[in-house]
Write an enzyme that holds these catalytic residues in place. Structure first.
Site, PDB file in Angstrom:
ATOM      1  N   PRO A  99      -1.530  15.611   0.681  1.00  0.00           N
ATOM      2  CG  PRO A  99      -3.857  16.475   0.525  1.00  0.00           C
ATOM      3  CD  PRO A  99      -2.836  15.327   0.447  1.00  0.00           C
ATOM      4  CB  VAL A 100       2.158  19.479   3.362  1.00  0.00           C
ATOM      5  CG1 VAL A 100       2.780  19.627   4.674  1.00  0.00           C
ATOM      6  CG2 VAL A 100       3.093  18.725   2.297  1.00  0.00           C
ATOM      7  N   GLY A 103      -3.846  16.365   8.125  1.00  0.00           N
ATOM      8  CA  GLY A 103      -4.414  15.396   8.836  1.00  0.00           C
ATOM      9  C   GLY A 103      -4.171  14.026   8.153  1.00  0.00           C
ATOM     10  N   GLY A 105      -1.583  12.293   7.384  1.00  0.00           N
ATOM     11  CA  GLY A 105      -0.363  11.392   7.465  1.00  0.00           C
ATOM     12  C   GLY A 105       0.960  11.490   6.563  1.00  0.00           C
ATOM     13  CB  SER A 107       5.088  14.080   8.736  1.00  0.00           C
ATOM     14  OG  SER A 107       4.168  13.908   9.427  1.00  0.00           O
ATOM     15  CB  ALA A 109       3.199   8.821   4.213  1.00  0.00           C
ATOM     16  CG  ASP A 150      -0.651   9.853  11.377  1.00  0.00           C
ATOM     17  OD1 ASP A 150      -1.718   9.675  11.935  1.00  0.00           O
ATOM     18  OD2 ASP A 150      -0.465  11.002  10.927  1.00  0.00           O
TER      19      ASP A 150
HETATM   20  O1  PMV Z   1      -5.582  15.447  12.300  1.00  0.00           O
HETATM   21  P1  PMV Z   1      -4.493  14.444  12.607  1.00  0.00           P
HETATM   22  O2  PMV Z   1      -4.321  13.509  11.568  1.00  0.00           O
HETATM   23  O3  PMV Z   1      -3.418  14.952  13.170  1.00  0.00           O
HETATM   24  O4  PMV Z   1      -5.154  13.346  13.762  1.00  0.00           O
HETATM   25  C1  PMV Z   1      -5.273  13.751  15.155  1.00  0.00           C
HETATM   26  C2  PMV Z   1      -5.732  12.556  15.898  1.00  0.00           C
HETATM   27  C3  PMV Z   1      -5.946  12.596  17.196  1.00  0.00           C
HETATM   28  O5  PMV Z   1      -6.418  11.490  17.769  1.00  0.00           O
HETATM   29  C4  PMV Z   1      -6.742  13.795  17.550  1.00  0.00           C
HETATM   30  C5  PMV Z   1      -4.721  12.696  18.014  1.00  0.00           C
HETATM   31  C6  PMV Z   1      -3.665  11.522  18.040  1.00  0.00           C
HETATM   32  O6  PMV Z   1      -2.513  11.398  18.156  1.00  0.00           O
HETATM   33  O7  PMV Z   1      -4.297  10.703  17.724  1.00  0.00           O
END
Ligand code: PMV
Length: 321
Positions: A99-100, A103, A105, A107, A109, A150
């Site tokens: 899913p885009v 959170g 990852g 982009s 991947a 990521d």
């Molecule tokens: O929700 P995501 O996958 O964008 O994770 C952010 C994770 C943080 O620790 C809040 C920020 C980071 O760059 O690690």
């Protein structure tokens, strides 16, 4: 000749936010992948087609549309080609199970798979580290100053312990009994603004926040040991404690709490926010026999529930013809 490459998405098991201030965090690759098929063109433009975004963009050197969501992919691909002294045309077709903007990852991947596909197509010798680094460059365009979790997890696969100033290690362990259920709160969240909000609170209450950061770091180390011992119960318990710390630093809300407590009541070993919080997804760790119960408990409150497994394989690439 055509080449197909793919790379997995990720979810953070413990340590998000605290990782920004150099505490350790643990993330895992999940069995949802981004796929990129690469083929040469007879000119020197980079054409990118995204099935998911329903978008096609042609990037001509010197007059690129930098606002395109596909620009970071183009940038990573050009970086790897320039490093090899190549100026070639290419078509990239992207399709993704991840899913885009969730959170997971997506982009990173996609960038990892694109770099791997192009390198293989033109016979450019790259290490996994090179691929991860090129994808990180794309990530800085998407996210500003990301921690690098990521692109690392997506490139190497498996479960990874990560510390900003020290790099990463891949944790050993057999994770075949673990299920990771991801449930969407339906609330849009922005990673950058959540990170800023947390850092502001830390600045306001340094004496209170520093011990919380320290505890989160210790917790991530314990969680790493639990993973290597294949002790899922302990990992679940530590995820719950980690969620308490995330609540304390202000990234939870009523909807996320409801999802988390529903998952726990239905028998999840642990449940917490995953990623930036403020919205987005929660994660519930459970064994196979609890998957249906946990899913059922979440479905009245979440419109999107995704059952995933830990994925051991990172980036891979193969010739199609
Ligand atoms: O929700 P995501 O996958 O964008 O994770 C952010 C994770 C943080 O620790 C809040 C920020 C980071 O760059 O690690």
């Amino acid at each position: 000749m055509k080449v197909k490459a793919s790379a997995p998405g990720k979810t953070i098991l413990v340590g998000e936010h605290f990782v920004v201030e150099n505490e350790p965090a643990i993330a895992t690759a999940i069995n949802l992948r981004a796929y990129v098929v690469a083929e040469e063109r007879n000119d020197n433009v980079v054409e990118i087609i995204s099935d998911n975004l329903n978008l096609r963009e042609v990037f001509m050197e010197g007059s690129e549309n930098r606002n395109s969501p596909l620009y970071p992919i183009h940038h990573a691909v050009r970086y790897i080609m320039e490093r090899a002294g190549l100026s070639k045309g290419i078509v990239l077709r992207i399709s993704s199970e991840i899913p885009v903007a969730a959170g997971m990852g997506s982009s990173a991947a996609t960038a990892v798979a694109a770099v791997a596909a192009v390198s293989r197509l033109f016979g450019v010798k790259v290490t996994k580290d090179d691929i991860s680094r090129a994808a990180y460059i794309a990530e800085t365009i998407v996210h500003g100053k990301p921690s690098g979790i990521d692109n690392t997890v997506s490139t190497y696969g498996g479960v990874i312990a990560f510390r900003k100033n020290e790099g990463f290690i891949r944790l050993k362990g057999n994770f075949t009994t673990a299920f990771l259920i991801l449930a969407d709160s339906g609330i849009h969240r922005n990673t950058g603004s959540m990170v800023k909000k947390v850092l502001k609170l830390k600045k306001k209450y340094p004496n209170i926040m520093e011990p919380l950061y320290h505890a989160a770091g210790r917790l991530a180390i314990e969680a790493g040991k639990a993973i290597e011992m294949e002790d899922l119960e302990k990992l679940g318990e530590l995820m719950n404690i980690n969620h308490g710390l995330l609540s304390a630093i202000g990234v939870s809300n009523q909807k996320l709490e409801e999802l988390i407590y529903r998952a726990r009541s239905a028998g999840a070993l642990g449940s917490k926010i995953t990623g930036a919080g403020g919205g987005g997804f929660i994660i519930a760790l459970c064994t196979g026999e609890r998957v249906e119960e946990v899913k059922n408990a979440l479905k009245d409150v979440s419109k999107r529930i995704i059952v995933t497994r830990i994925e051991n394989e990172g980036v891979r690439a193969e010739d199609l013809d």
